[in-house]
Structures are given as structure tokens and as C-alpha cells.
Design a protein around this motif. Structure first.
Motif, PDB file in Angstrom:
ATOM      1  N   MET A  94       0.839  -1.278  -0.056  1.00 57.96           N
ATOM      2  CA  MET A  94      -0.030   0.151   0.045  1.00 57.96           C
ATOM      3  C   MET A  94       0.623   1.282   0.096  1.00 57.96           C
ATOM      4  N   ASN A 128       1.511   2.300  -3.228  1.00 58.04           N
ATOM      5  CA  ASN A 128       0.625   3.025  -4.012  1.00 58.04           C
ATOM      6  C   ASN A 128       0.289   4.399  -3.446  1.00 58.04           C
ATOM      7  N   ALA A 129       0.594   4.549  -2.192  1.00 51.25           N
ATOM      8  CA  ALA A 129       0.507   5.980  -1.672  1.00 51.25           C
ATOM      9  C   ALA A 129       1.402   6.816  -2.317  1.00 51.25           C
ATOM     10  N   LEU A 189       2.954   6.388  -5.381  1.00 51.34           N
ATOM     11  CA  LEU A 189       2.265   6.517  -6.901  1.00 51.34           C
ATOM     12  C   LEU A 189       1.163   7.634  -6.901  1.00 51.34           C
ATOM     13  N   SER A 190       0.522   7.554  -5.864  1.00 47.25           N
ATOM     14  CA  SER A 190      -0.756   8.501  -5.960  1.00 47.25           C
ATOM     15  C   SER A 190      -0.318   9.884  -6.114  1.00 47.25           C
ATOM     16  N   GLU A 209       1.213  10.254  -9.576  1.00 46.24           N
ATOM     17  CA  GLU A 209       0.256  10.406 -10.453  1.00 46.24           C
ATOM     18  C   GLU A 209      -0.223  11.875 -10.558  1.00 46.24           C
ATOM     19  N   SER A 247       0.726   0.174  -8.181  1.00 44.09           N
ATOM     20  CA  SER A 247       1.561  -0.861  -7.802  1.00 44.09           C
ATOM     21  C   SER A 247       0.587  -2.199  -7.728  1.00 44.09           C
ATOM     22  N   PRO A 273      -2.891  11.978   3.029  1.00 48.51           N
ATOM     23  CA  PRO A 273      -3.330  11.287   4.362  1.00 48.51           C
ATOM     24  C   PRO A 273      -2.174  11.297   5.221  1.00 48.51           C
ATOM     25  N   GLN A 330      -1.058  10.096   8.066  1.00 46.15           N
ATOM     26  CA  GLN A 330      -0.222   8.985   8.759  1.00 46.15           C
ATOM     27  C   GLN A 330       0.660   8.151   7.730  1.00 46.15           C
ATOM     28  N   GLN A 331      -0.227   8.112   6.727  1.00 50.64           N
ATOM     29  CA  GLN A 331       0.568   6.925   5.696  1.00 50.64           C
ATOM     30  C   GLN A 331       1.694   7.793   4.956  1.00 50.64           C
TER      31      GLN A 331
END
Ligand SMILES: C[S@@+](CC[C@H](N)C(=O)[O-])C[C@H]1O[C@@H](n2cnc3c(N)ncnc32)[C@H](O)[C@@H]1O
Lengths: 251, 201
Positions: free
Chosen positions: B1, B4-5, B7-8, B11, B60, B130, B132-133
Motif C-alpha cells: 500500500m 500505491n501511496a 504513486l498516487s 500520478e 503498484s 493522508p 499517517q500514511q
């Protein structure tokens, strides 16, 4: 035994007549629809976006696919799918609740998503589609609200095309005790207060916390999917198991 | 994940740039809706790139569906700007290519000319992501960034010694070095920003 005894089910922690649950769930979502997106961001610190992103990354979706975003609510997943399936594909945003569908439709229209999205009011337990209609079904944070989950899973299985897949994104059981405790504290003490402050509705968010606790854990849900006919089922824990993404195929 | 965080964020930056550049959109139109899967072997990551509905989508993923796939170590991928090396790399088993090569070339041609000020863009979006992430992502970014920097330097030096000396005009070499320096300073700027952000988290 009393033959006429009404069948019961869980509504959060309360046990209610099966026939009442659907309308009680409906009340919850009618009352939160307008503030739903704001609350989602607040309550999860925005992480729900990443959970949804992970769902799309695991979807295998591509141009031309037909996708059902079940219990799709305000349509976060639908928005992305609509871009990925293109003009030769189609996304159906399905929800039992007309208020949520309405908010979803307005939001997606404003974002410029039109053309390949259909909005259909439906109950997950009796999906109004012929057999073998979809390449992908997603149900994100929806299954725990459904009264008869087994029936719903069977219904999803029926309308998937052979080779199609189901993705269930749902709150689950945190892997670690300590996270589990912290999370309990958060959802029972803080969540309802936030709900009260922002949406002026602590009861709905109390229901949310309770329904999360009553939802089957990872292995149980995986078994339920297998019982409904799904194959190659697996799950991935996200954020320490607070949420799990289950996957199953129809062959 | 985590991937992906990150990559966002990437993106969003790429799409922001894309919206301002119509010629880029035209170039990408030829490969619309085609799936390019980039496998970074040593990072054990697969990244799916799709251009659809005038947007780049980056994920991802574990999925193995694609129209074109490139698989190699990050070092090798970073040297890919030179297509002449492709066959050589494949022969040495350093690179695997499957499917329609035009798709990979389409993406790489389109983005070769992009001039993105990453630190600038990231700082604009970071407040949005976000919390925390993001904190976790930044930590990884920090170590990966440092690794990347080292790898980039090594690759570039090797390139300069082995390839460029024989093939490139001194003026081009000078310009290349200049760009190299810029890149280095951008990477350290990014590193500094990440450090600062981490401290303030
Ligand atoms: C928590 S929301 C999730 C919305 C959206 N999928 C998301 O992730 O943001 C749950 C949704 O499930 C819907 N729902 C509840 N019971 C349902 C049922 N039996 N059939 C279909 N939808 C249902 C509710 O109306 C609500 O919109």
C-alpha cells in the motif's frame, strides 16, 4: 418452539427483526448521505482513499470491462473505474439507498464522469441482472450492512462472468492486540463524537462502530466466499488488518 | 500500500503537468488504454501505467495483465533512455521485454521531454495527502531517495566512461555534465525537503 417467532439479525450490537434491518440501515445512510464524503476523510484521516486505490490496483480492470460497484454509495470507486473501462466499457453504481445514489450521481456529474455510468437502486441480496453479466464486482464498506451476507455473495457469484472477480473491501480484525485496543477506543469513543460534531448524528456513527465489530473476520469471510462458490479466494490486510481486501474468482 | 501511496502523489504531479501540455496528450493518444507493466526486479515492484481518459494512471500491482511488459533492475531501467542498448541488455539477461514494444516507447518518448520540478510539485500536494500514511511514505522515500542518488551517480559515471567518451561530442558531454549536476542538486534539494518535513511531522 414458537413457529411464528420472527427471524432476527444484528443491527450493530442490537438484535433486531430481520425484516427491520434493511430499513434501519437505510435510515443510517439517508441521514449521513450529505456529509458522507467529509466524514469519510475525517474519520479515516483520508486513508480510505488509499484503501480504495489498493482495491483498484487489484482489480485487473481494463478497457471494455463491465463493472458493478455494489453498495457504491457516493461513487469513489466508480469514478476511477469509469475512466479505466473507457467508452466501450460500462460501470454500474448500485446502492440500496436513493439518497446515497443521488449524492453519488451529482458528485460524478460534477467531476465530468458521464457516458459510461449507470445508476441503479438495488439490494445486494437480489441483484437485478442476468447470470454472467460482469467482469468485476466490488463491494467497498458495504457487505457489513447487508442483512443476509451469504445470500448476497451467492447473488454476486451468479452475475459474474466466468473468469470474473469479486473484491470485498471491508473493516476487519486488526492483526495486533494493541492496535485492536486503540482502534476500539477510537471507534467507540471518538468516532461517535466526531459524527455528532460534523454530521450532528452520533447514533449513525455508533452504529458504524458496532457494525464493524460484528463483521466476520478475515478467515470467516474467506470461508463465506468459498461457500458461495468463489475460487482462488485470498485476502490482503491493509493498515494492520483494520481493513481487509478479499478477492475471489468465478470460473 | 506504501507504493500505491507514493504513486498516487506521482500520478497527481504527472497529471497536473499533462493537463497543461496538449502536445503531450496528442503523443499519448496513440497508446491510450494500453497497459504497460514495469517490473522493477530488485524492488520487487510491478507498476502498471495506463493513459486513459486523458489521465495517466499509475498503480503498484500484483496483476500480470499487460499489453507490454518491461522487467529489469532499477539500474538497468534508468539507463533505458538509450534504445540502442536494448538488444544488448536482453542478450545479457538484464532485461526482459514482452508484448508490444511500441507502447513502452510511446510512454518513454512522451515523458522524455517532460521537465518536472518534482520538489516543487511534491511540496504543493504533500499537505493534502493522508497524514499517517504519508509519514511512513516519506521515510521510505528518504532511504530510497538516498539509494537512488547513489545508484544514479554510479550509473551516470559508468555511462560517461564507457559509452559517452567514444560517442559524444565534447560540447554534448559538457551539457550532459551540467544536467547531471542539476539533477544531483535537485535530488539533494528533495532530500532536504523530505528531512525538513519529517522533522515537522
Ligand atoms: C459505508 S457506505 C460505502 C460507500 C462506498 N462504497 C464507499 O466505499 O465510500 C455503505 C453503502 O452500502 C449501502 N447498502 C447497505 N445495505 C445495502 C444492500 N443490502 N444492498 C446494496 N447496498 C447497500 C448503503 O446504502 C451505503 O451507501
Amino acid at each position: 418452539m414458537n413457529e411464528n417467532q420472527e427471524k432476527t439479525t444484528h443491527f450493530g450490537y442490537k438484535t433486531v427483526a430481520e425484516n427491520d434491518k434493511a430499513s434501519m440501515v437505510a435510515d443510517v445512510f439517508h441521514s449521513v448521505a450529505a456529509k458522507y464524503d467529509v466524514m469519510n476523510d475525517l474519520m479515516s484521516f483520508g486513508i480510505h482513499r488509499l484503501w480504495k486505490r489498493q482495491t483498484i490496483a487489484s482489480s485487473g480492470v481494463r478497457k471494455g470491462h463491465r463493472v458493478l460497484d455494489l453498495a457504491g454509495g457516493t461513487g469513489d470507486l466508480t469514478a476511477k473505474f469509469s475512466q479505466l473501462v473507457g467508452d466501450t466499457g460500462q460501470v454500474v453504481l448500485g446502492d440500496i439507498n436513493s439518497s446515497m445514489l443521488k449524492v453519488g450521481r451529482e458528485k460524478l456529474r460534477n467531476l465530468g464522469h458521464v457516458g459510461n455510468i449507470e445508476y441503479v437502486q438495488m439490494n445486494a441480496e437480489a441483484l437485478p441482472f442476468p447470470d454472467n453479466s460482469f467482469d468485476l464486482i466490488t463491494i467497498a464498506f458495504g457487505l457489513r450492512n447487508v442483512t443476509d451476507k451469504d445470500k448476497a455473495l451467492r447473488s454476486m457469484y451468479r452475475i459474474l462472468k466466468p473468469g470474473g472477480r469479486l473484491l470485498v473491501l471491508e473493516f476487519s480484525k486488526p492483526e495486533q492486540e494493541i492496535l485492536s485496543k486503540a482502534y476500539d477506543f477510537y471507534s467507540f469513543n471518538i468516532l461517535p463524537k466526531m459524527g455528532q460534531l460534523v454530521a450532528n448524528d452520533s447514533e449513525s456513527y455508533q452504529y458504524l462502530a458496532e457494525s464493524i465489530r460484528m463483521h466476520p473476520d478475515q478467515e470467516t469471510l474467506k470461508d463465506m466466499m468459498e461457500d458461495a462458490g468463489f475460487e482462488q479466494t485470498s485476502y490482503q490486510n491493509l493498515t494492520g488488518g483494520i481493513v481487509a481486501l478479499h478477492r475471489g474468482f468465478k470460473y | 500500500m506504501l507504493a500505491n501511496a507514493l504513486l498516487s502523489l506521482v500520478e497527481r504531479v504527472v497529471n497536473h503537468v499533462l493537463q497543461l501540455d496538449n502536445s503531450l496528450k496528442d503523443r499519448l493518444a496513440a497508446i491510450a488504454d494500453k497497459q504497460l507493466l514495469i517490473e522493477i526486479r530488485d524492488w520487487q515492484q510491478r507498476i502498471l501505467c495506463v493513459y486513459s481518459n486523458e489521465q495517466i494512471h499509475l498503480y503498484s500491482t500484483e496483476e500480470l495483465s499487460f499489453d507490454c511488459m518491461i522487467s529489469a533492475d532499477i539500474n538497468t531501467l534508468l539507463t533505458l533512455k538509450n534504445p540502442a542498448m536494448l538488444t544488448q541488455l536482453i542478450r545479457q539477461d538484464k532485461l526482459d521485454l514482452q508484448g508490444d514494444l511500441n507502447i513502452a516507447q510511446g510512454f518513454s518518448n512522451a515523458f522524455a521531454e517532460l521537465d518536472i520540478d518534482w520538489p516543487e510539485h511534491f511540496s504543493r500536494y504533500i499537505g493534502d495527502a493522508p497524514a499517517q500514511q504519508l509519514w511512513l511514505s516519506l521515510q521510505t522515500l528518504k532511504t530510497r531517495g538516498a539509494q537512488m542518488k547513489g545508484k544514479l551517480e554510479k550509473t551516470l559515471t559508468t555511462l560517461c566512461q564507457d559509452e559517452l567518451a567514444v560517442t559524444i561530442h565534447p560540447l554534448e558531454l559538457a551539457e550532459f555534465k551540467q544536467q547531471n549536476r542539476q539533477l544531483k542538486s535537485q535530488v539533494s534539494q528533495l532530500e532536504m525537503r523530505v528531512n525538513a518535513l519529517l522533522k515537522s511531522c
